[in-house]
Write an enzyme that holds these catalytic residues in place. Structure first.
Site, PDB file in Angstrom:
ATOM      1  N   ASP A 102     -17.948   2.933 -54.187  1.00  0.00           N
ATOM      2  CA  ASP A 102     -17.776   3.458 -52.600  1.00  0.00           C
ATOM      3  C   ASP A 102     -18.508   4.582 -52.553  1.00  0.00           C
ATOM      4  O   ASP A 102     -19.131   4.964 -51.294  1.00  0.00           O
ATOM      5  CB  ASP A 102     -16.388   3.719 -52.124  1.00  0.00           C
ATOM      6  CG  ASP A 102     -15.387   2.683 -52.308  1.00  0.00           C
ATOM      7  OD1 ASP A 102     -15.931   1.512 -52.165  1.00  0.00           O
ATOM      8  OD2 ASP A 102     -14.106   3.054 -52.540  1.00  0.00           O
ATOM      9  N   HIS A 108     -13.223   3.859 -54.901  1.00  0.00           N
ATOM     10  CA  HIS A 108     -13.800   3.043 -56.005  1.00  0.00           C
ATOM     11  C   HIS A 108     -15.278   3.846 -56.237  1.00  0.00           C
ATOM     12  O   HIS A 108     -15.826   4.146 -55.279  1.00  0.00           O
ATOM     13  CB  HIS A 108     -14.217   1.682 -55.771  1.00  0.00           C
ATOM     14  CG  HIS A 108     -13.117   0.934 -55.143  1.00  0.00           C
ATOM     15  ND1 HIS A 108     -12.736   0.858 -53.895  1.00  0.00           N
ATOM     16  CD2 HIS A 108     -12.313   0.099 -55.764  1.00  0.00           C
ATOM     17  CE1 HIS A 108     -11.544   0.209 -53.739  1.00  0.00           C
ATOM     18  NE2 HIS A 108     -11.479  -0.583 -54.911  1.00  0.00           N
TER      19      HIS A 108
HETATM   20  C1  XYL Z   1      -7.497  -4.547 -52.531  1.00  0.00           C
HETATM   21  C2  XYL Z   1      -7.216  -3.603 -53.057  1.00  0.00           C
HETATM   22  C3  XYL Z   1      -8.004  -2.440 -53.264  1.00  0.00           C
HETATM   23  C4  XYL Z   1      -7.165  -1.378 -53.971  1.00  0.00           C
HETATM   24  C5  XYL Z   1      -8.134  -0.750 -55.116  1.00  0.00           C
HETATM   25  O1  XYL Z   1      -6.736  -5.570 -52.157  1.00  0.00           O
HETATM   26  O2  XYL Z   1      -5.976  -3.211 -52.088  1.00  0.00           O
HETATM   27  O3  XYL Z   1      -8.693  -1.697 -52.168  1.00  0.00           O
HETATM   28  O4  XYL Z   1      -6.470  -0.612 -53.581  1.00  0.00           O
HETATM   29  O5  XYL Z   1      -9.019  -1.197 -55.861  1.00  0.00           O
END
Ligand code: XYL
Length: 434
Positions: A102, A99
């Protein structure tokens, strides 16, 4: 500087190895049906769980000990890039995902946040030059900051919609810059808490408008990654709009978006929706919508998204069965959207977790390939539906039947004979392959 000094490159040593820092089943060069394991499995490390998360849960602060803990701000972000590439290299994973928040800290203004992102994107690009690691996908975090309290593209506040659009615009630029193979939308807060205050139609129309704008902008800048929607039924919202693959697919079709999107299917999101992982993969596959996978697992005794590293061989086998039948994952991959348990707080646990996940999928791949080679399920299923290959069944399938013809046929039927589905026998056969 090395962050994981004690750990050398993880090698394949075979199933009898006792070395905890070795692959027992994942042999990147081994071929299965003419392709290497590395090419088929396309493993990816999730930046957020491995480099950003600290083990915080709703009841307690972080427990993770990380060699970059003492740093802050952009220094911390830079250290994480260095550590990330060291870990990618040592684990020999070909992909990673992140993200925006991150990789670089969000600042007080969007402009400053962009500046942070630019610094770290340039650094990542530099590291990628000397590495074989590629970006599987990136995405924008549109759920952590308080501004997303009512959602992002489905917020009741148009200013938030605009802010979210700017974040995705920047995300697509970053994706292009780093050669991302996909771009993901996970709508964590794109849902509602109560219908009493919600204009559901406007929210869904706006979500579709948002996706169309993303598609248009990608075309404008020549970003050719695959757009992916990641379904999840709930958490953090009570009801998330991208509930599961079937719901997401209906949404994409209604708004003429299905040609631009596929699905990123997460195992633990499937189970939260009351489905199996393989169910979601199957629904996507038969509709030509299987894009990528967030490889993890939940816990049957806990009702929330625990994001555990995948170790359940039955599940990895049935997942790989779907993936092989799909002809692979194309631009997608197996991204470990998984976190080490709060009690596994040492840096080396990051390696144990990935090794466990990679070995589990390698076993799943081999077992699924053998099941397919022996046509264990295919022959059984073909025979089960054989009534549609001749007579009245063939007429139904070929569109030569109608209610008149079927009534005429049914009226002359005696006792209808069914055959056993043999579920237990089939499960026992699958167990023989594990
Ligand atoms: C959270 C999600 C996120 C997505 C990306 O439940 O899995 O981590 O993978 O935004």
């Amino acid at each position: 500087m090395a962050y994981f000094e004690e750990i050398s490159k993880i090698q394949y040593e075979g199933s009898s190895s006792k070395n905890p820092f070795a692959f027992k089943y994942y042999n990147p060069e081994e071929t299965v049906n003419g392709k290497t394991m590395e090419e088929i499995l396309r493993f990816s490390v999730a930046y957020w769980h491995t480099f950003t998360a600290d083990g915080t849960d709703p009841f307690g602060v972080g427990t993770a000990i990380r060699p970059w803990d003492h740093l802050n701000g952009l220094d911390l972000a830079k250290a994480r890039v260095e550590a990330a590439f060291e870990l990618f290299e040592k684990l020999n994973v070909p992909f990673f995902c992140f993200h925006d928040s991150d990789i670089a800290p969000e600042a007080d203004t969007l402009k400053e946040t962009y500046e942070h992102l630019d610094v770290i994107t340039a650094m990542i690009k530099d590291y990628m030059k000397d590495s074989k690691v590629k970006l599987l996908w990136n995405t924008a975090n549109m759920f952590t900051h308080p501004r997303y309290v009512h959602g992002a593209a489905t917020s009741s506040n148009a200013d938030v919609f605009a802010f979210a659009a700017a974040k995705v615009k920047k995300g697509l630029e970053i994706g292009k810059e780093l050669g991302a193979e996909n771009y993901v939308f996970w709508g964590g807060r794109e849902g509602y808490e109560t219908l009493l205050n919600t204009d559901m139609k406007l929210e869904l129309d706006n979500l579709a408008r948002f996706f169309h704008m993303a598609v248009d902008y990608a075309k404008e800048i020549g970003f050719d990654g695959q757009f992916l929607i990641e379904p999840k039924p709930k958490e953090p919202t009570k009801h998330q709009y991208d509930f599961d693959v079937a719901t997401g697919h209906a949404f994409l079709q209604k708004y003429d978006l299905d040609q631009y999107f596929k699905f990123n299917i997460e195992a633990n999101h499937a189970t939260l929706a009351g489905h199996t992982f393989e169910h979601e993969l199957r629904v996507a596959r038969i509709n030509g919508m299987l894009g990528s996978v967030d490889a993890n697992q939940g816990d049957t005794l806990i009702g929330w998204d625990t994001d555990e590293f995948p170790t359940d061989l039955y599940s990895t086998t049935l997942a790989m069965y779907e993936i092989l039948l799909n002809g692979g994952l194309g631009k997608g991959g197996l991204n470990f959207d998984a976190k080490v348990r709060r009690g596994s707080f040492e840096p080396e646990d990051l390696f144990h977790a990935h090794i466990a996940g990679m070995d589990s999928f390698a076993i799943g791949l081999k077992v699924a390939a053998k099941l397919l080679e022996d046509r264990v399920l295919e022959d059984f299923v073909a025979d089960r539906y054989s009534s549609y290959t001749e007579g009245i069944g063939l007429d139904i399938v070929e569109g030569k039947a109608n209610f008149h013809k079927l009534e005429e046929y049914a009226l002359q039927l005696g006792n209808i004979q069914n055959r056993s589905g043999r579920q237990e026998r089939l499960k026992a056969i699958v167990n023989q392959y594990l």
